[in-house]
Design a protein around this motif. Structure first.
Motif, PDB file in Angstrom:
ATOM      1  N   UNK A   1       0.843  -1.190   0.000  1.00 48.63           N
ATOM      2  CA  UNK A   1       0.000   0.000   0.000  1.00 48.63           C
ATOM      3  C   UNK A   1       0.877   1.238   0.000  1.00 48.63           C
ATOM      4  N   UNK A   2       0.322   2.344  -0.505  1.00 48.62           N
ATOM      5  CA  UNK A   2       1.033   3.615  -0.488  1.00 48.62           C
ATOM      6  C   UNK A   2       0.798   4.261   0.873  1.00 48.62           C
ATOM      7  N   UNK A   3       1.838   4.439   1.683  1.00 46.96           N
ATOM      8  CA  UNK A   3       1.638   5.032   3.006  1.00 46.96           C
ATOM      9  C   UNK A   3       0.981   6.414   2.926  1.00 46.96           C
ATOM     10  N   UNK A   4      -0.092   6.586   3.688  1.00 46.53           N
ATOM     11  CA  UNK A   4      -0.776   7.874   3.759  1.00 46.53           C
ATOM     12  C   UNK A   4      -1.706   8.187   2.599  1.00 46.53           C
ATOM     13  N   UNK A   5      -1.809   7.297   1.604  1.00 50.74           N
ATOM     14  CA  UNK A   5      -2.700   7.530   0.455  1.00 50.74           C
ATOM     15  C   UNK A   5      -3.899   6.591   0.563  1.00 50.74           C
ATOM     16  N   UNK A   6      -5.106   7.161   0.486  1.00 48.41           N
ATOM     17  CA  UNK A   6      -6.312   6.374   0.668  1.00 48.41           C
ATOM     18  C   UNK A   6      -7.295   6.607  -0.469  1.00 48.41           C
ATOM     19  N   UNK A   7      -7.920   5.511  -0.910  1.00 44.71           N
ATOM     20  CA  UNK A   7      -9.037   5.616  -1.841  1.00 44.71           C
ATOM     21  C   UNK A   7     -10.272   6.093  -1.083  1.00 44.71           C
ATOM     22  N   UNK A   8     -10.377   5.685   0.174  1.00 44.37           N
ATOM     23  CA  UNK A   8     -11.481   6.081   1.048  1.00 44.37           C
ATOM     24  C   UNK A   8     -10.885   6.435   2.405  1.00 44.37           C
ATOM     25  N   UNK A   9     -11.304   7.557   2.953  1.00 45.09           N
ATOM     26  CA  UNK A   9     -10.909   7.975   4.307  1.00 45.09           C
ATOM     27  C   UNK A   9     -12.131   8.672   4.889  1.00 45.09           C
ATOM     28  N   UNK A  10     -12.939   7.905   5.619  1.00 45.71           N
ATOM     29  CA  UNK A  10     -14.234   8.392   6.096  1.00 45.71           C
ATOM     30  C   UNK A  10     -14.327   8.294   7.617  1.00 45.71           C
ATOM     31  N   UNK A  11     -15.249   9.066   8.153  1.00 42.21           N
ATOM     32  CA  UNK A  11     -15.558   9.032   9.585  1.00 42.21           C
ATOM     33  C   UNK A  11     -16.976   8.492   9.765  1.00 42.21           C
ATOM     34  N   UNK A  12     -17.345   8.258  10.999  1.00 43.69           N
ATOM     35  CA  UNK A  12     -18.721   7.832  11.274  1.00 43.69           C
ATOM     36  C   UNK A  12     -19.701   8.880  10.763  1.00 43.69           C
ATOM     37  N   UNK A  13     -19.365  10.140  11.013  1.00 41.57           N
ATOM     38  CA  UNK A  13     -20.253  11.230  10.600  1.00 41.57           C
ATOM     39  C   UNK A  13     -20.420  11.289   9.086  1.00 41.57           C
ATOM     40  N   UNK A  14     -19.336  11.160   8.346  1.00 40.92           N
ATOM     41  CA  UNK A  14     -19.461  11.240   6.884  1.00 40.92           C
ATOM     42  C   UNK A  14     -20.210  10.032   6.328  1.00 40.92           C
ATOM     43  N   UNK A  15     -20.015   8.860   6.922  1.00 43.37           N
ATOM     44  CA  UNK A  15     -20.770   7.691   6.477  1.00 43.37           C
ATOM     45  C   UNK A  15     -22.260   7.882   6.731  1.00 43.37           C
ATOM     46  N   UNK A  16     -22.596   8.425   7.890  1.00 44.39           N
ATOM     47  CA  UNK A  16     -24.002   8.627   8.244  1.00 44.39           C
ATOM     48  C   UNK A  16     -24.651   9.705   7.388  1.00 44.39           C
TER      49      UNK A  16
END
Length: 182
Positions: A67-82
């Motif tokens: 994996x690429x350190x610090x690079x995300x396809x998805x980076x979500x929180x509970x709030x953003x998911x809700x």
């Protein structure tokens, strides 16, 4: 995600009852997600919940991380998911979420669930393998194998997810929506 296995001193592995309860928790969670039962699923998430899917790369050197350190396809929180993802399936919004109509048929297969005590009391680091099968209309199913690393906290009412990191096996994502990986 692909950290070397930790060698735990005797007595640090969860008792069989805890391991069974965690496996049951993940079975129930997969069933809720497959059924788009987000109102029942969201309470399983702790307030500080973080959901990440790192960018997968194919490297020539097997000693390097996949994996690429610090690079995300998805980076979500509970709030953003809700507020952003789950709301699309509410009756008043589904007619406008054209990418969701008709709904995709999703199955999550969670296997090889292994739990070990986490860094804090009452928390467990749980690794598992997942296979996501997604079918839309009459198109062939898309399969996405992945590894998952969750931090789960014991609560008075059961378990709560603190964080989830999903490492996709493929470097080219064929899923129609990455939220399906959850």
């Amino acid at each position: 995600m692909n950290a070397p296995a930790r060698h735990l001193p005797p007595g640090r592995t969860p008792d069989p009852g805890t391991s069974d309860a965690l496996r049951h928790f993940f079975d129930v969670e997969a069933r809720l997600l497959d059924a788009y039962a987000y109102p029942q699923w969201l309470p399983l998430l702790e307030e500080e919940f973080v959901y990440r899917v790192p960018v997968t790369v194919t490297r020539d050197d097997p000693a390097l991380p996949p994996n690429v350190p610090g690079a995300y396809l998805v980076d979500e929180s509970r709030e953003s998911l809700a507020s952003l993802w789950a709301r699309r399936f509410e009756p008043e919004h589904i007619d406008f979420a054209w990418g969701e109509v008709p709904l995709h048929r999703i199955r999550r297969f969670v296997t090889n669930v292994v739990a070990e005590p986490g860094e804090r009391d009452g928390e467990f680091l749980v690794t598992s393998n997942v296979l996501i099968s997604v079918t839309h209309q009459s198109h062939p199913a898309v399969l996405a194998p992945a590894g998952r690393c969750d931090v789960v906290r014991r609560r008075p009412d059961g378990w709560g997810l603190v964080s989830r990191t999903v490492a996709l096996d493929e470097s080219v994502v064929r899923l129609p929506h990455l939220r399906m990986v959850i």
